[in-house]
Design a protein around this motif. Structure first.
Motif, mmCIF file in Angstrom:
data_model
loop_
_atom_site.group_PDB
_atom_site.id
_atom_site.type_symbol
_atom_site.label_atom_id
_atom_site.label_comp_id
_atom_site.label_asym_id
_atom_site.label_seq_id
_atom_site.Cartn_x
_atom_site.Cartn_y
_atom_site.Cartn_z
ATOM 1 N N SER A 78 0.853 -1.190 0.000
ATOM 2 C CA SER A 78 0.000 0.000 0.000
ATOM 3 C C SER A 78 0.885 1.234 0.000
ATOM 4 N N LEU A 115 -2.130 -1.309 -3.602
ATOM 5 C CA LEU A 115 -3.217 -0.464 -3.100
ATOM 6 C C LEU A 115 -2.773 0.990 -3.098
ATOM 7 N N ARG A 143 -6.122 8.414 -9.788
ATOM 8 C CA ARG A 143 -6.979 7.395 -10.393
ATOM 9 C C ARG A 143 -6.472 7.006 -11.778
ATOM 10 N N THR A 152 -5.284 -1.167 -7.167
ATOM 11 C CA THR A 152 -6.593 -1.093 -6.529
ATOM 12 C C THR A 152 -6.699 0.209 -5.755
ATOM 13 N N VAL A 154 -8.350 2.638 -2.926
ATOM 14 C CA VAL A 154 -9.163 2.852 -1.733
ATOM 15 C C VAL A 154 -9.554 4.332 -1.778
ATOM 16 N N ASP A 155 -10.824 4.603 -2.014
ATOM 17 C CA ASP A 155 -11.246 5.971 -2.318
ATOM 18 C C ASP A 155 -11.567 6.747 -1.041
ATOM 19 N N TYR A 156 -10.514 7.236 -0.422
ATOM 20 C CA TYR A 156 -10.601 8.037 0.804
ATOM 21 C C TYR A 156 -11.552 9.221 0.620
ATOM 22 N N ALA A 186 -12.243 0.033 5.375
ATOM 23 C CA ALA A 186 -12.307 0.323 3.939
ATOM 24 C C ALA A 186 -11.280 -0.500 3.166
ATOM 25 N N VAL A 187 -10.077 -0.625 3.712
ATOM 26 C CA VAL A 187 -9.028 -1.402 3.041
ATOM 27 C C VAL A 187 -9.423 -2.868 2.951
ATOM 28 N N ASP A 189 -12.391 -4.243 3.190
ATOM 29 C CA ASP A 189 -13.549 -4.413 2.313
ATOM 30 C C ASP A 189 -13.134 -4.331 0.843
ATOM 31 N N THR A 190 -12.238 -3.412 0.534
ATOM 32 C CA THR A 190 -11.764 -3.272 -0.845
ATOM 33 C C THR A 190 -11.035 -4.530 -1.299
#
Length: 260
Positions: A78, A115, A143, A152, A154-156, A186-187, A189-190
């Motif tokens: 990440s 990530l 993006r 991948t 993770v849309d903070y 969130a991480v 789940d992603t």
């Protein structure tokens, strides 16, 4: 989905600033530790390293952390970087994302799951709202780069419940324990990793206007003024800080031990 080796790189966001734990290096836990604790339950012999250091700008992350991360041969990486650049008075977002894109190419070439994070939406912050346009442009370019390299996201930016100040540390810049918990969720789940993490926010405290004014004055004195001073003098909060977990470590909610 299981991973055997996870390496986190970046700045204070990934180091875990705002989520105190005196039993851990630098006295911090953070979302990445929380993620590693869950990942370790799915993979015997799991190893985790966290090379992030607070205050690092993008070039510092790239120059000091990318190659050491690759040397650990992770299958999950990440990266969050660039936020400290955006907060400077002058920034060339195209230039920093060009360097960011090159770093993602290097990391993606390892074959590890990569990530990346968009930046937080500061629209709810009176202090940082004027920079919202910068953050939005940076996010679109991140993006673009992530798509180029199969990373991948993770849309903070889109985690809207983080506008609740109970997720944040008293410094108003870093997340508090429940904010780090929310990012860990969130991480995971992603990634599609099962977990039982949950956010438990404290009750709202209702105070007087005088109490609110005193709190703001204390924040200005204790947090804002030192932050501005460091930027005027070219110093960083991470000048005397080292990576928390520089080698692969086994980690669970209570213990940690080196594995390589």
């Amino acid at each position: 989905m299981t991973f055997q080796r996870y390496v986190a790189i970046g700045d204070s966001f990934t180091e875990g600033v705002g989520d105190p734990d005196p039993s851990r290096p630098n006295g911090l836990r953070g979302w990445a530790d929380r993620v590693a604790e869950v990942l370790s339950t799915h993979a015997p012999g799991f190893g985790y390293a966290n090379l992030a250091v607070r205050g690092r700008k993008l070039d510092g992350v790239i120059e000091g952390q990318v190659e050491p991360a690759i040397a650990l041969e992770p299958d999950l990486i990440s990266i969050y970087a660039g936020g400290n650049d955006i907060l400077r008075p002058q920034v060339d977002i195209d230039a920093i994302v060009k360097r960011y894109d090159a770093a993602l190419a290097r990391l993606a070439a390892t074959g590890a799951r990569l990530l990346v994070f968009t930046a937080y939406d500061p629209g709810g912050s009176a202090i940082f709202r004027p920079l919202r346009g910068r953050f939005a442009v940076y996010n679109e370019m991140v993006r673009w780069s992530a798509d180029r390299h199969g990373a991948t996201i993770v849309d903070y930016w889109r985690i809207r419940d983080l506008r609740d100040q109970r997720h944040w540390d008293s410094d108003r810049l870093h997340m508090g324990p429940m904010g780090h918990q929310r990012i860990a969720i969130a991480v995971l789940d992603t990634l599609g990793v099962p977990h039982d993490l949950a956010v438990e926010l404290p009750d709202h405290a209702v105070g007087s206007r005088l109490a609110a004014w005193n709190e703001h004055a204390a924040w200005t004195r204790q947090n804002l003024a030192p932050w501005v001073h460091r930027r005027l003098t070219g110093r960083s909060s991470g000048d005397t800080v080292s990576a928390r977990w520089p080698t692969l470590t086994t980690l669970d909610a209570g213990t940690a031990g080196r594995v390589g």
